[in-house]
Scaffold this motif. Structure first.
Motif, PDB file in Angstrom:
ATOM      1  N   PRO A 120       0.814  -1.220   0.000  1.00  0.00           N
ATOM      2  CA  PRO A 120       0.000   0.000   0.000  1.00  0.00           C
ATOM      3  C   PRO A 120       0.850   1.275   0.000  1.00  0.00           C
ATOM      4  O   PRO A 120       1.947   1.272   0.591  1.00  0.00           O
ATOM      5  CB  PRO A 120      -0.796  -0.084   1.311  1.00  0.00           C
ATOM      6  N   VAL A 121       0.354   2.325  -0.612  1.00  0.00           N
ATOM      7  CA  VAL A 121       1.117   3.585  -0.642  1.00  0.00           C
ATOM      8  C   VAL A 121       1.281   4.190   0.761  1.00  0.00           C
ATOM      9  O   VAL A 121       2.220   4.943   0.996  1.00  0.00           O
ATOM     10  CB  VAL A 121       0.508   4.635  -1.613  1.00  0.00           C
ATOM     11  N   ASP A 122       0.396   3.819   1.705  1.00  0.00           N
ATOM     12  CA  ASP A 122       0.523   4.337   3.081  1.00  0.00           C
ATOM     13  C   ASP A 122       1.866   3.962   3.699  1.00  0.00           C
ATOM     14  O   ASP A 122       2.357   4.648   4.597  1.00  0.00           O
ATOM     15  CB  ASP A 122      -0.596   3.778   3.976  1.00  0.00           C
ATOM     16  N   GLN A 123       2.467   2.899   3.218  1.00  0.00           N
ATOM     17  CA  GLN A 123       3.770   2.490   3.784  1.00  0.00           C
ATOM     18  C   GLN A 123       4.885   3.476   3.452  1.00  0.00           C
ATOM     19  O   GLN A 123       5.991   3.362   3.956  1.00  0.00           O
ATOM     20  CB  GLN A 123       4.124   1.080   3.318  1.00  0.00           C
ATOM     21  N   LEU A 136       5.764   3.262  -8.684  1.00  0.00           N
ATOM     22  CA  LEU A 136       4.668   2.332  -8.409  1.00  0.00           C
ATOM     23  C   LEU A 136       4.727   1.225  -9.451  1.00  0.00           C
ATOM     24  O   LEU A 136       4.560   1.481 -10.650  1.00  0.00           O
ATOM     25  CB  LEU A 136       3.315   3.053  -8.503  1.00  0.00           C
ATOM     26  N   MET A 137       4.983   0.009  -8.988  1.00  0.00           N
ATOM     27  CA  MET A 137       5.018  -1.116  -9.924  1.00  0.00           C
ATOM     28  C   MET A 137       3.597  -1.472 -10.334  1.00  0.00           C
ATOM     29  O   MET A 137       2.736  -1.719  -9.490  1.00  0.00           O
ATOM     30  CB  MET A 137       5.682  -2.343  -9.269  1.00  0.00           C
ATOM     31  N   SER A 138       3.386  -1.509 -11.644  1.00  0.00           N
ATOM     32  CA  SER A 138       2.059  -1.844 -12.155  1.00  0.00           C
ATOM     33  C   SER A 138       2.049  -3.240 -12.774  1.00  0.00           C
ATOM     34  O   SER A 138       1.095  -3.620 -13.457  1.00  0.00           O
ATOM     35  CB  SER A 138       1.590  -0.777 -13.144  1.00  0.00           C
ATOM     36  N   VAL A 139       3.123  -3.993 -12.514  1.00  0.00           N
ATOM     37  CA  VAL A 139       3.190  -5.450 -12.769  1.00  0.00           C
ATOM     38  C   VAL A 139       4.030  -6.001 -11.606  1.00  0.00           C
ATOM     39  O   VAL A 139       4.679  -5.247 -10.892  1.00  0.00           O
ATOM     40  CB  VAL A 139       3.883  -5.806 -14.111  1.00  0.00           C
TER      41      VAL A 139
END
Ligand code: DX5
Ligand code: ZN
Length: 223
Positions: A120-123, A136-139
């Motif tokens: 999660p981006v919250d991390q 952001l990895m999208s695979v």
């Protein structure tokens, strides 16, 4: 700022690397994305710092190095010396992200942190200040040519909101399965850097594919 296009050299023809760099140098590419895989963090091996050094001598564009390796702290010096302009490591690969970001920046290199699709981006909350780039990895990392994971769009939105709320200038980079079919949605969601491997190098006209990715303009929904 308009978005940047970073073709991923992993999808290039390594038997014709000189020509591939001539093509990139003559194109509207902004950066060259360079994937380093160790066969441990990801189930694939790519290449190491010696080849990066070779690429640096051929590239007129900044090298955007993406480390998909365990214990990145052991290798950041080697990739900085090889010519990294942006150096990104995975949050999942170290317990000392904050320290490593400062270390990279102290060497005069932009520091990036990448997160896998499951993370999660919250991390990123406690390291976002001072970070130059989030990838952001999208695979799932490890291979080129995979299908874009659509949920990434929500992550772009969420991260962009945090960046704007905190008045930061951290760039959002999207990596994996990016092409003309999803570039506009990504840019509208807040992406700043589009990494594109297959959609550039496997196309009939890579220079034109880069140009097309570049010329997408952001729609301002506020107007
Ligand atoms: C995946 C790599 C990506 C890959 C992108 O592990 O980090 O940078 O090269 O390639 P495409 O655009 O083909 O998905
Ligand atoms: Zn990558």
């Amino acid at each position: 700022m308009s978005h940047l296009v970073a073709p991923s050299i992993l999808a290039a023809d390594f038997g014709r690397l000189n020509e591939e760099f001539d093509m990139l140098n003559s194109s509207r590419a902004d950066w060259v994305h360079v994937d380093i895989m160790d066969g441990v963090f990801v189930p694939n091996i790519s290449f190491g710092q010696m080849l990066v050094q070779q690429m640096k001598s051929q590239s007129k564009l900044p090298l955007d190095i993406h480390l998909m390796i365990v214990e990145p702290e052991k290798y950041v010096d080697a990739f900085i010396e090889a010519g990294a302009d942006v150096l990104t490591f995975h949050l999942e690969a170290t317990n000392h992200a904050h320290r490593l970001i400062s270390y990279i920046q102290a060497k005069g290199v932009k520091a990036g942190v990448a997160i896998n699709p499951q993370t999660p981006v919250d991390q990123l909350d406690n390291i976002l200040e001072g970070l130059d780039l989030v990838c952001l990895m999208s695979v799932n990392p490890g291979f080129g040519g995979q299908k874009f994971i659509y949920r990434t769009l929500h992550k772009v939105n969420k991260l962009k909101t945090k960046i704007i709320e905190r008045n930061l200038d951290t760039l959002i980079e999207i990596d994996g399965g990016v092409g003309l079919q999803n570039a506009e949605s990504l840019i509208n969601a807040g992406a700043d850097v589009l990494v594109a491997g297959s959609s550039v190098f496997k196309s009939d006209n890579p220079v034109q594919s880069i140009e097309r990715l570049h010329s997408i303009s952001k729609k301002n929904f506020d107007l």
